[in-house]
Design a protein around this motif. Sequence first.
Motif, PDB file in Angstrom:
ATOM      1  N   PRO A  55       0.846  -1.200   0.000  1.00  0.00           N
ATOM      2  CA  PRO A  55       0.000   0.000   0.000  1.00  0.00           C
ATOM      3  C   PRO A  55       0.879   1.247   0.000  1.00  0.00           C
ATOM      4  O   PRO A  55       2.046   1.212   0.421  1.00  0.00           O
ATOM      5  CB  PRO A  55      -0.791  -0.133   1.304  1.00  0.00           C
ATOM      6  N   SER A  56       0.329   2.355  -0.442  1.00  0.00           N
ATOM      7  CA  SER A  56       1.134   3.571  -0.616  1.00  0.00           C
ATOM      8  C   SER A  56       1.739   4.050   0.698  1.00  0.00           C
ATOM      9  O   SER A  56       2.897   4.498   0.738  1.00  0.00           O
ATOM     10  CB  SER A  56       0.288   4.681  -1.245  1.00  0.00           C
ATOM     11  N   GLU A  57       0.977   3.955   1.799  1.00  0.00           N
ATOM     12  CA  GLU A  57       1.511   4.413   3.085  1.00  0.00           C
ATOM     13  C   GLU A  57       2.697   3.547   3.522  1.00  0.00           C
ATOM     14  O   GLU A  57       3.733   4.061   3.961  1.00  0.00           O
ATOM     15  CB  GLU A  57       0.422   4.377   4.158  1.00  0.00           C
ATOM     16  N   PHE A  58       2.537   2.255   3.409  1.00  0.00           N
ATOM     17  CA  PHE A  58       3.593   1.311   3.749  1.00  0.00           C
ATOM     18  C   PHE A  58       4.840   1.605   2.909  1.00  0.00           C
ATOM     19  O   PHE A  58       5.971   1.633   3.419  1.00  0.00           O
ATOM     20  CB  PHE A  58       3.075  -0.103   3.491  1.00  0.00           C
ATOM     21  N   ALA A  59       4.640   1.823   1.624  1.00  0.00           N
ATOM     22  CA  ALA A  59       5.761   2.095   0.722  1.00  0.00           C
ATOM     23  C   ALA A  59       6.483   3.392   1.093  1.00  0.00           C
ATOM     24  O   ALA A  59       7.719   3.472   1.009  1.00  0.00           O
ATOM     25  CB  ALA A  59       5.260   2.165  -0.720  1.00  0.00           C
ATOM     26  N   ASP A  60       5.737   4.404   1.512  1.00  0.00           N
ATOM     27  CA  ASP A  60       6.357   5.674   1.917  1.00  0.00           C
ATOM     28  C   ASP A  60       7.296   5.461   3.102  1.00  0.00           C
ATOM     29  O   ASP A  60       8.391   6.036   3.153  1.00  0.00           O
ATOM     30  CB  ASP A  60       5.279   6.692   2.288  1.00  0.00           C
ATOM     31  N   VAL A  61       6.878   4.646   4.066  1.00  0.00           N
ATOM     32  CA  VAL A  61       7.697   4.402   5.246  1.00  0.00           C
ATOM     33  C   VAL A  61       8.933   3.582   4.889  1.00  0.00           C
ATOM     34  O   VAL A  61      10.044   3.862   5.359  1.00  0.00           O
ATOM     35  CB  VAL A  61       6.865   3.710   6.340  1.00  0.00           C
TER      36      VAL A  61
END
Length: 287
Positions: A55-61
Motif C-alpha cells: 500500500p502507498s503508506e507502507f511504501a512511503d515508510v
Amino acid sequence: MGTDWSLHAVAPPVGVAEGVQAALDRVVAQMSQWEAGSDLARFNRAPAGEWHSLPSEFADVVAAGLAIGSASGGAFGIALGELSEAWGFGTAPPSTSLGTALVPAPDGVDFDPATRNIRRRDGALLDLSGIAKGYGVDLAADWLLAQGVRHFLIEVGGELRGEGIRPDGQPWWVDVEVPPSWAGAGWRIALHDLSVATSGDYRRGVEIDGQHYSHSFDPRTGRPIANGVRSVTVVHRQCMMADGWATALTVLGAEAGIMLADERDLAACILANGREHVSRAWSAMLD
C-alpha cells in the motif's frame, strides 16, 4: 502501536477523534509486527525472494527508512525483525543463546519505489518500529489539515507534531523528556509547523541473566548499542523523519551523530556520557 494518543485542536469538526483513530488504525493494519493479520506480518511470513506490492503508506515508510539507512551509513535498518524477535522485543521471549547466535542483519530487502514492490532476502524480517509511529503522527496530521483543522498539537506515544498556533497566539510549547537521574534540565520547544521525536535507552529494554540491554540495535553489528547515549531528540518538519533520525543518531553515538546531523542540517540534541551535545541547526533554533 502499544501506546495512546492525544490531540489539542482549535475548532475541531465533529468526528475528529474517529478520523484520527482511523488514520492510526491504518498504520497498525499495514505495519504492525504484533498484529498477525497486518500487511507487514504477512510479508514476513511469506517465502523469501517473493515480490509483494505494498500500500502507498507502507511504501512511503519503507522508502524513508531505506533513505535514512543509506544516509547514516547503515545505522538505521528496517529489516531487523529477526534480531528484534531474538532479543525479546518482538512477539516472542528472548532467545537463550544470544551470545553465540546473533550475526549482523543483511541489507534485507529489495524495493522498487516506482511500482511499490518489495521482496525480502533470507534472514531478513521487516521491523518498522523505529519509524512507523512517527509516520502515524504525520498521517493523522495530514488528515486533520485536509479537514480544515489548521491549528493543533497531536501526540502519539511521545512523538509530537504541532501545526499553527494556540488560541492565545502562542506556539505549541512542549517539554523534552530527559532520562531518569539526568542532572540537566530538559528543553522547551515551540512546535510551529514542526515535529519532535525522542529516542531513549530508558524507555524500553530487556533483562537477560541480570544484564540490561537497550532496545536500539546497531544494524552493522547485530547487537544492542552500548555507546553511552541516554537519549536523542530530533526536530523536523515531518515526524516520521524525526522518529527515524532519532533512532539512527542513537546508534551512531554522540560524536558521529552530531557530525552527521550537521552534515544533514538536522536539529538534534544528544544526551550521552553525562554531557549534552547539540547540532548547529539545534543551536540556530535557540536564537
